[in-house]
Design an enzyme around this catalytic site. Structure first.
Site, PDB file in Angstrom:
ATOM      1  N   GLY A  94      -9.702   3.334 -12.385  1.00 20.48           N
ATOM      2  CA  GLY A  94      -9.493   4.599 -11.693  1.00 20.48           C
ATOM      3  C   GLY A  94      -8.138   4.718 -11.018  1.00 20.48           C
ATOM      4  CG  HIS A 101      -2.907   2.680  -3.798  1.00 21.50           C
ATOM      5  ND1 HIS A 101      -2.316   2.722  -5.034  1.00 21.50           N
ATOM      6  CD2 HIS A 101      -4.055   3.376  -3.916  1.00 21.50           C
ATOM      7  CE1 HIS A 101      -3.062   3.428  -5.861  1.00 21.50           C
ATOM      8  NE2 HIS A 101      -4.142   3.830  -5.219  1.00 21.50           N
ATOM      9  CG  HIS A 103      -8.280   4.287  -2.029  1.00 20.14           C
ATOM     10  ND1 HIS A 103      -8.054   5.641  -2.124  1.00 20.14           N
ATOM     11  CD2 HIS A 103      -7.827   3.757  -3.197  1.00 20.14           C
ATOM     12  CE1 HIS A 103      -7.503   5.926  -3.291  1.00 20.14           C
ATOM     13  NE2 HIS A 103      -7.355   4.794  -3.966  1.00 20.14           N
TER      14      HIS A 103
HETATM   15  P1  AMP Z   1      -5.776   5.774  -7.092  1.00 20.61           P
HETATM   16  O1  AMP Z   1      -6.592   6.752  -7.918  1.00 20.61           O
HETATM   17  O2  AMP Z   1      -6.547   4.597  -6.593  1.00 20.61           O
HETATM   18  O3  AMP Z   1      -4.500   5.406  -7.799  1.00 20.61           O
HETATM   19  O4  AMP Z   1      -5.410   6.558  -5.763  1.00 20.61           O
HETATM   20  C1  AMP Z   1      -4.285   7.368  -5.630  1.00 20.61           C
HETATM   21  C2  AMP Z   1      -4.506   8.182  -4.385  1.00 20.61           C
HETATM   22  O5  AMP Z   1      -3.256   8.684  -3.965  1.00 20.61           O
HETATM   23  C3  AMP Z   1      -5.436   9.388  -4.559  1.00 20.61           C
HETATM   24  O6  AMP Z   1      -6.533   9.261  -3.681  1.00 20.61           O
HETATM   25  C4  AMP Z   1      -4.542  10.574  -4.224  1.00 20.61           C
HETATM   26  O7  AMP Z   1      -5.244  11.574  -3.508  1.00 20.61           O
HETATM   27  C5  AMP Z   1      -3.469   9.930  -3.386  1.00 20.61           C
HETATM   28  N1  AMP Z   1      -2.176  10.599  -3.410  1.00 20.61           N
HETATM   29  C6  AMP Z   1      -1.453  10.973  -4.492  1.00 20.61           C
HETATM   30  N2  AMP Z   1      -0.281  11.503  -4.112  1.00 20.61           N
HETATM   31  C7  AMP Z   1      -0.254  11.457  -2.754  1.00 20.61           C
HETATM   32  C8  AMP Z   1       0.693  11.857  -1.760  1.00 20.61           C
HETATM   33  N3  AMP Z   1       1.868  12.417  -2.086  1.00 20.61           N
HETATM   34  N4  AMP Z   1       0.375  11.666  -0.463  1.00 20.61           N
HETATM   35  C9  AMP Z   1      -0.803  11.099  -0.115  1.00 20.61           C
HETATM   36  N5  AMP Z   1      -1.729  10.693  -1.006  1.00 20.61           N
HETATM   37  C10 AMP Z   1      -1.467  10.873  -2.304  1.00 20.61           C
END
Ligand code: AMP
Ligand code: ZN
Length: 115
Positions: A94, A101, A103
């Site tokens: 996902g 990163h 969450h």
């Molecule tokens: P993943 O799917 O684990 O790669 O999570 C990526 C996360 O980054 C998602 O939950 C998005 O909502 C978040 N995201 C993407 N772009 C940004 C942004 N510019 N600022 C804050 N969150 C972001």
């Protein structure tokens, strides 16, 4: 352009695109997720570019990242009731942003199994 040069989280770390930063210390950064999935939904990143867990060669960075997530959970008041730390890796995991990163999700009960 290098991968880091086009990376949205590198740009957030550099202050080149806006984000709601919650904490920055010791090469780590926590900021609010743009699309929150819980009352508290933060992302924790190393400020140096690493694409995914598969590419994270430095165990020290991984330890610091996890400790930073734990500290941010305590400091935002979700630690006692509980919270979830998620690390999506590559498409089946996902992952959509290819900068390592965590969450940090809290403020409501979490469900299991995840989708
Ligand atoms: P993943 O799917 O684990 O790669 O999570 C990526 C996360 O980054 C998602 O939950 C998005 O909502 C978040 N995201 C993407 N772009 C940004 C942004 N510019 N600022 C804050 N969150 C972001
Ligand atoms: Zn990056």
């Amino acid at each position: 352009m290098s991968p880091a040069g086009s990376c949205v989280f590198c740009k957030i770390a550099a202050g080149e695109i806006p984000a709601t930063v919650v904490k920055r210390a010791d090469g780590m950064l926590a900021f609010k997720d743009l699309s929150p999935q819980a009352p508290t939904h933060l992302l924790v990143i190393p400020t140096t570019h690493v694409s995914s867990l598969n590419d994270a060669k430095d165990a020290g960075t991984l330890g610091k990242l996890l400790a930073f997530a734990r500290d941010i959970a305590q400091e935002t008041g979700i630690a006692t009731k509980g919270y979830r730390v998620v690390l999506n890796t590559n498409p089946d995991g996902g992952q959509t942003v290819f900068h390592l990163h965590l969450h940090v999700l809290g403020g409501r009960p979490m469900h299991w199994p995840p989708g």
